[in-house]
Design an enzyme around this catalytic site. Structure first.
Site, PDB file in Angstrom:
ATOM      1  N   LYS A   1     -11.288   1.105  -0.758  1.00 40.69           N
ATOM      2  CA  LYS A   1     -11.468   2.673  -0.689  1.00 40.69           C
ATOM      3  C   LYS A   1     -10.654   2.638  -2.311  1.00 40.69           C
ATOM      4  O   LYS A   1     -10.156   1.979  -2.854  1.00 40.69           O
ATOM      5  CB  LYS A   1     -10.632   3.149   0.235  1.00 40.69           C
ATOM      6  CG  LYS A   1      -9.222   2.608   0.435  1.00 40.69           C
ATOM      7  CD  LYS A   1      -8.660   3.405   1.628  1.00 40.69           C
ATOM      8  CE  LYS A   1      -7.266   2.791   2.115  1.00 40.69           C
ATOM      9  NZ  LYS A   1      -7.227   1.646   2.740  1.00 40.69           N
TER      10      LYS A   1
ATOM     11  N   SER B   1       1.032  -1.226  -0.002  1.00 41.37           N
ATOM     12  CA  SER B   1      -0.031  -0.055  -0.063  1.00 41.37           C
ATOM     13  C   SER B   1       0.783   1.464  -0.035  1.00 41.37           C
ATOM     14  O   SER B   1       1.523   1.537  -0.893  1.00 41.37           O
ATOM     15  CB  SER B   1      -0.990  -0.021   1.248  1.00 41.37           C
ATOM     16  OG  SER B   1      -1.927   1.093   1.102  1.00 41.37           O
ATOM     17  N   HIS B   2       0.725   2.271   1.203  1.00 38.08           N
ATOM     18  CA  HIS B   2       1.339   3.530   1.139  1.00 38.08           C
ATOM     19  C   HIS B   2       2.943   3.213   1.624  1.00 38.08           C
ATOM     20  O   HIS B   2       3.371   4.199   1.785  1.00 38.08           O
ATOM     21  CB  HIS B   2       0.598   4.204   1.949  1.00 38.08           C
ATOM     22  CG  HIS B   2       0.259   3.840   3.586  1.00 38.08           C
ATOM     23  ND1 HIS B   2      -0.542   2.600   3.562  1.00 38.08           N
ATOM     24  CD2 HIS B   2       0.874   3.940   4.512  1.00 38.08           C
ATOM     25  CE1 HIS B   2      -0.576   2.215   4.848  1.00 38.08           C
ATOM     26  NE2 HIS B   2       0.286   3.060   5.416  1.00 38.08           N
TER      27      HIS B   2
HETATM   28  C1  G16 Z   1      -5.129  -0.038   5.553  1.00 41.48           C
HETATM   29  C2  G16 Z   1      -6.786  -0.191   5.641  1.00 41.48           C
HETATM   30  C3  G16 Z   1      -7.486   0.750   5.863  1.00 41.48           C
HETATM   31  C4  G16 Z   1      -7.013   1.508   7.048  1.00 41.48           C
HETATM   32  C5  G16 Z   1      -5.294   1.716   7.302  1.00 41.48           C
HETATM   33  C6  G16 Z   1      -4.954   1.914   8.485  1.00 41.48           C
HETATM   34  O1  G16 Z   1      -5.067   0.820   4.584  1.00 41.48           O
HETATM   35  O2  G16 Z   1      -7.123  -0.730   4.281  1.00 41.48           O
HETATM   36  O3  G16 Z   1      -8.695   0.641   5.928  1.00 41.48           O
HETATM   37  O4  G16 Z   1      -7.517   2.827   7.587  1.00 41.48           O
HETATM   38  O5  G16 Z   1      -4.845   0.578   6.897  1.00 41.48           O
HETATM   39  O6  G16 Z   1      -3.859   1.785   8.825  1.00 41.48           O
HETATM   40  P1  G16 Z   1      -3.144   1.822  10.520  1.00 41.48           P
HETATM   41  O7  G16 Z   1      -3.717   0.414  11.099  1.00 41.48           O
HETATM   42  O8  G16 Z   1      -1.719   1.761  10.165  1.00 41.48           O
HETATM   43  O9  G16 Z   1      -3.709   2.914  11.029  1.00 41.48           O
HETATM   44  P2  G16 Z   1      -3.997   0.391   3.396  1.00 41.48           P
HETATM   45  O10 G16 Z   1      -3.905   1.746   2.464  1.00 41.48           O
HETATM   46  O11 G16 Z   1      -2.693   0.450   4.156  1.00 41.48           O
HETATM   47  O12 G16 Z   1      -4.608  -0.660   2.823  1.00 41.48           O
END
Ligand code: G16
Length: 539
Positions: free
Chosen positions: A375, A112-113
């Site tokens: 999302k 992801s990010h």
């Molecule tokens: C993931 C989930 C999101 C969530 C985020 C939270 O995002 O898909 O629904 O809000 O993790 O991250 P943390 O637990 O670090 O606060 P992504 O974009 O990483 O898939």
């Protein structure tokens, strides 16, 4: 030929908020991917007749992992894989393919990010037939399976050519390589008023979309430049690179610095946006103006009737508990359903499937709707462009008018990163024990009315989930504490602050929230326990 290969279990393959996420070097260990995938296949069971979608955000190791997964799927009896050309597929595009074609699920190779590269992170998201990530009951079963795994199955064949569109066969399994962008574009054209947005660009409106050298580059170029007519070059960092060109593909004020600097300069375009590695997160900017994800969700919800796909009405809206309460006021005004869920997009899925909600969003730069079960970064950008096209107003005007109408939830998140996991777990456990004693206490002018863990009861499957600790104050302010579920090493403590104002609408959020920050630090003894005087990342 199908081979059965002996292996030894790893003990660290528990999925977090969104799949498995680890340092690339951890994932590159012998049989690491194989063990994890075999555990998934074992838990699913009979794979005959099943079809999955497969792709990733192009990060380092995608090319190797994808070939392993293809050969293992074939050896385990999967009937068909639908794969994005060259192994590329964004998370929202993958969810769309599952839903549109009624597939049994899919795998997105992405952290992801999180940054990519040999010293960065790698990950695997596993979605089921809902189009969303598998529920915790399934990920728990997969984790248990990883602890006892002894062998995995793989086809001993040369690598599949993923550059060629069309059908192939491998060890009796059908493979269809598809263009990763086409279906997604069709879906967006059916949701938004493309003609109105085209006119906006034709009239000289300018934008900059930062794809951060990750997967959304090709999607954004096709949609914004080729179809909608934004001038060539509006999409920057548009070629997906294995190490994201050194960028940290997290669309926030810190990591999307190039875009932020441009948008806060005198010569900025009218509109700015960025997406993350796998295309599910978004950041929205106007000229010298930043929209918090919490406000963005509230504003999109309030303007649903400007969008062709939603103009006949929406079911309701949901947000994660840590997200600001701005959208709750919009839900009340429109008399629609309103839900608060734990952090993690998977918690929205039941609400969407049961038609309780249409929109949902999270403070972590995620916004979306029931068009898919993830999302969707580009969807959020198109939604904003559609509102701008329909109203003729700028991002700043739209946001300020929203605050005037509903008041403003000043909101910030403070991340304390790289904490020893034992220290972090102890901090949270001790804080939870302390909460009952905080009720009714005063901190300066702040009066605590409720301090408790956040517990979510899912109205569809009746499961209960505990996630984070919330302190509420008499004036509507809130402090939320939780540990991140997406890191690849150590622990990250997130402290979320919110204060509601109806009169002071143009203040510096840090000034408004500073007292609350001191209270949050004091109550959880953050500095004493972590040695950190201030947060590592503030968004
Ligand atoms: C993931 C989930 C999101 C969530 C985020 C939270 O995002 O898909 O629904 O809000 O993790 O991250 P943390 O637990 O670090 O606060 P992504 O974009 O990483 O898939």
């Amino acid at each position: 030929m199908i081979q059965t290969i002996q292996t030894k279990p790893y003990t660290d393959q528990k999925m977090g908020t969104a799949g498995l996420r680890r340092k690339s070097k951890v994932v590159m260990q012998e049989h690491y991917i194989e063990n994890f995938m075999q555990a998934i296949f074992d838990v699913i069971g009979n794979l005959k007749g099943k079809t999955y979608v497969l792709g990733g955000d192009g990060r380092f190791y995608n090319d190797i992992a994808i070939q392993k997964i293809i050969k293992m799927a074939a050896a385990n009896g999967v009937t068909k894989l639908v794969i994005g050309q060259n192994g590329f597929l964004s998370t929202p595009a993958s969810s769309n393919i599952i839903l549109k074609n009624h597939l049994d699920g899919g795998f997105v190779l992405s952290a992801s990010h999180n940054p990519g590269g040999e010293n960065g992170d790698f990950g695997i998201k596993y979605a089921n037939q809902s189009g969303g990530q598998c529920p915790s009951s399934v990920s728990d079963a997969i984790y248990q399976r990883t602890l006892t795994i002894k062998e995995f199955k793989i086809c001993d064949t040369p690598d599949v050519d993923l550059s060629k569109l069309g059908h192939q066969e491998l060890c009796g399994m059908e493979i269809e390589v598809i263009d990763p962008v086409t279906d997604y574009v069709d879906m967006m054209e059916n949701i938004f008023d493309f003609a109105a947005i085209k006119k906006l660009f034709a009239n000289g409106f300018t934008m900059c979309f930062d794809a951060m050298n990750a997967v959304t580059g090709p999607y954004a170029k096709r949609i914004f430049e080729d179809i909608l007519g934004a001038r060539q070059g509006s999409v920057v960092n548009a070629t997906p690179l294995p190490d994201f060109g050194g960028l940290h593909p997290d669309p926030n004020l810190l990591y999307a610095k190039e875009l932020v600097d441009l948008m806060f300069s005198d010569k900025s375009p009218n509109f700015g946006a960025a997406n993350d590695g796998d295309g599910d997160r978004n950041m929205i900017l106007g000229h010298k103006f930043f929209v918090t994800p919490s406000d963005s969700l509230a504003i999109l919800t309030d303007n649903f009737d400007l969008i062709p796909a939603y103009k006949n009405g929406i079911f309701g809206v949901a947000k994660s508990a840590a997200t600001s309460t701005a959208v709750s006021r919009v839900a009340k005004a429109h008399n629609i359903g309103y839900y608060e869920v734990p952090t993690g997009w998977k918690y929205f899925v039941n609400l969407m499937d049961s038609k309780r909600i249409t929109f949902c969003g999270e403070e972590s730069f995620g916004t979306g709707s029931s068009h898919i079960r993830e999302k969707d970064g580009i969807w959020a950008v198109l939604f904003w462009l559609n509102i701008i096209a329909a109203t003729g107003k700028s991002v700043e005007e739209i946001t300020r008018e929203h605050w005037k109408k509903y008041g403003r939830s000043y909101y910030m998140r403070f991340d304390f990163e790289g904490i020893d996991t034992v220290v972090a777990d102890r901090l949270m456990a001790d804080l939870e024990n302390k909460l009952p004693h905080l009720n009714g206490k005063d901190y300066g002018s702040y009066h605590i009315t409720e301090a408790a863990p956040f517990i979510y009861h899912d109205p569809v499957d009746n499961s209960d989930t505990k996630n984070g600790l919330i302190i509420k104050f008499a004036d509507g302010s809130r402090i939320v504490y939780r540990l991140s579920g997406t890191g690849s090493s150590g622990a990250t403590l997130r402290v979320y602050l919110e204060k509601y104002e109806t009169a002071n609408l143009s203040e510096d959020p840090l000034k408004i929230l500073n007292d609350l920050l001191q209270i949050a630090m004091e109550i959880a003894e953050v500095s004493q326990r972590t040695g950190k005087q201030q947060a590592d990342v503030i968004t």
